[in-house]
Design an enzyme around this catalytic site. Sequence first.
Site, PDB file in Angstrom:
ATOM      1  N   GLU A 266      70.142  40.536  -5.736  1.00  0.00           N
ATOM      2  CA  GLU A 266      70.739  41.688  -5.704  1.00  0.00           C
ATOM      3  C   GLU A 266      72.132  40.354  -5.128  1.00  0.00           C
ATOM      4  O   GLU A 266      72.052  40.166  -4.869  1.00  0.00           O
ATOM      5  CB  GLU A 266      69.953  41.444  -3.927  1.00  0.00           C
ATOM      6  CG  GLU A 266      68.923  42.388  -3.607  1.00  0.00           C
ATOM      7  CD  GLU A 266      67.845  42.664  -2.848  1.00  0.00           C
ATOM      8  OE1 GLU A 266      68.966  42.908  -1.402  1.00  0.00           O
ATOM      9  OE2 GLU A 266      67.025  43.193  -2.541  1.00  0.00           O
ATOM     10  N   GLU A 320      70.575  54.477   1.171  1.00  0.00           N
ATOM     11  CA  GLU A 320      69.442  54.195   1.669  1.00  0.00           C
ATOM     12  C   GLU A 320      69.801  55.059   3.223  1.00  0.00           C
ATOM     13  O   GLU A 320      69.844  54.597   3.526  1.00  0.00           O
ATOM     14  CB  GLU A 320      68.651  53.031   1.303  1.00  0.00           C
ATOM     15  CG  GLU A 320      67.921  53.159   0.003  1.00  0.00           C
ATOM     16  CD  GLU A 320      67.645  51.713  -0.159  1.00  0.00           C
ATOM     17  OE1 GLU A 320      66.468  51.685  -0.498  1.00  0.00           O
ATOM     18  OE2 GLU A 320      68.193  50.604  -0.183  1.00  0.00           O
ATOM     19  N   LYS A 323      67.259  53.946   6.063  1.00  0.00           N
ATOM     20  CA  LYS A 323      67.422  52.110   6.314  1.00  0.00           C
ATOM     21  C   LYS A 323      67.965  52.134   7.875  1.00  0.00           C
ATOM     22  O   LYS A 323      68.976  52.796   8.361  1.00  0.00           O
ATOM     23  CB  LYS A 323      68.498  51.365   5.708  1.00  0.00           C
ATOM     24  CG  LYS A 323      67.405  51.007   3.754  1.00  0.00           C
ATOM     25  CD  LYS A 323      68.298  50.280   3.107  1.00  0.00           C
ATOM     26  CE  LYS A 323      68.056  48.783   2.711  1.00  0.00           C
ATOM     27  NZ  LYS A 323      68.381  48.016   2.342  1.00  0.00           N
ATOM     28  N   GLU A 329      74.199  49.042   6.264  1.00  0.00           N
ATOM     29  CA  GLU A 329      72.861  48.389   5.355  1.00  0.00           C
ATOM     30  C   GLU A 329      72.894  50.523   4.299  1.00  0.00           C
ATOM     31  O   GLU A 329      72.378  50.600   3.600  1.00  0.00           O
ATOM     32  CB  GLU A 329      71.564  48.051   6.815  1.00  0.00           C
ATOM     33  CG  GLU A 329      72.079  46.952   6.684  1.00  0.00           C
ATOM     34  CD  GLU A 329      71.343  46.372   5.849  1.00  0.00           C
ATOM     35  OE1 GLU A 329      70.620  46.651   4.935  1.00  0.00           O
ATOM     36  OE2 GLU A 329      72.032  45.098   5.783  1.00  0.00           O
TER      37      GLU A 329
END
Length: 462
Positions: A266, A320, A323, A329
């Site tokens: 990542e 996302e 999250k 984030e």
Amino acid sequence: MATLPYPSAFFILFFLQIAHVAKSESFIGVNYGQVADNLPPPSATAKLLQSTSIEKIRLYGADPAIIKALANTGVGIVIGAANGDIPAMASDPNFAQNWINSNVIPFYPSSKIILITVGNEVMTSGDQNLMTQLLPAMQNLQNALNSASLGGKIKVSTVHSMAVLKQSEPPSSGSFDPSFGDLMKGLLGFNNATGSPFTINPYPFFAYQSDPRPDTLAFCLFQPNSGRVDTGTNIKYTNMFDAQVDAVRSALNSMSFKNVEIVVAETGWPYKGDSNEVGPSVENAKAYNGNLMAHLRSMVGTPLMPGKSVDTYLFALYDEDLKPGPSSERSFGLFNLDLTMTYDAGLSKTSQTPSSTPKTPVSPAPKPGEKAAWCVPKAGVSDAQLQANLDFACGQGIDCTPIQPGGACFEPNTVASHATYAMNLLYQTAVSNPSTCDFSQTATLSSSNPSYNGCTYPGGST
């Protein structure tokens, strides 16, 4: 490509003259997180990936719909066993065998599963039981693969955060937290014995958040900066990514695991965040991911691992929305839900068909009255700027193998020498128009041939 921070006329003219083709590169991957309730259907995602230079995708689980949708696409797939699966996988070989029978056997080889990650950042979870069960779980999963005659085809590993390092600065002093002791040694022994990679999550974004100075931002975004000298090796680092990856390399070497390969599981940069967050913006995200792609494509490598690019999985394919945490984030997505780009990080293919071989210029002899000309850096240009020029030039499809280890122009092994070769080669490829020898006003034309020994610089004319 390594878009330099202030685009000059060179870049505009260059792209008008020769269209950039984002070739598929085996070292570029992307993370596909699913903590969301609004993601596009798997079939649409498979089609999207095939329109990009992304050749690998990492799933945090083993969603059968996604794995099936990627069948016969050639996209390498990393699937994951959840942290919650580790206790049963460690204690019961049958659980591991059933996991393989359910998540691998029905899909392989049509779906190109290449790696299974057992758990995510387990070693820094603080759960001692889970930490001690991690290696047995990996071993049982490996045995299950071996039983299915897949042991040499699909690897098993686990993903770590940078917090497994006790020290990472300077890179040459990189070392693992001694509190992990024999547990880490056992995991590395498994990687070494099975040929599986050590997978790590370096985030220059978080490094910048902890040290939000302008020069730190430039260092993190692969932009011109004064660089940071490793006092242990006297190597000057011009970007945080290389420094973090080399710190991991040093930590592995210090434990005598020099042959264990590193994979970046990542890395990324958010394009927006809360008002009190330092760093998130479209401009910064585009600079980080775009310049990282250029750096990888240049095949320059890192100072401790020159001449090759580390397999790198960008975070992330989509936002996302479920999250928790700050807005950042939920704002790492490279693509929107309608499959358009959030910003252009240089991942999409063009409609043109890439050449199967690097571009090598054919320089005609100067006509009567014309002078031979080579594109070289101006005096006083910083190593950081030269590194950016080098990344940009080699990222355009020219043949930079002569300046890689073993190449005719590798020595002297300096940024200045390598950048000079690459800048000139790109200039000669780009129709040899004087205005293309610019590189953000850091280059100039010279009538002095920089060729030396067995290293030949193609020369055009003015």
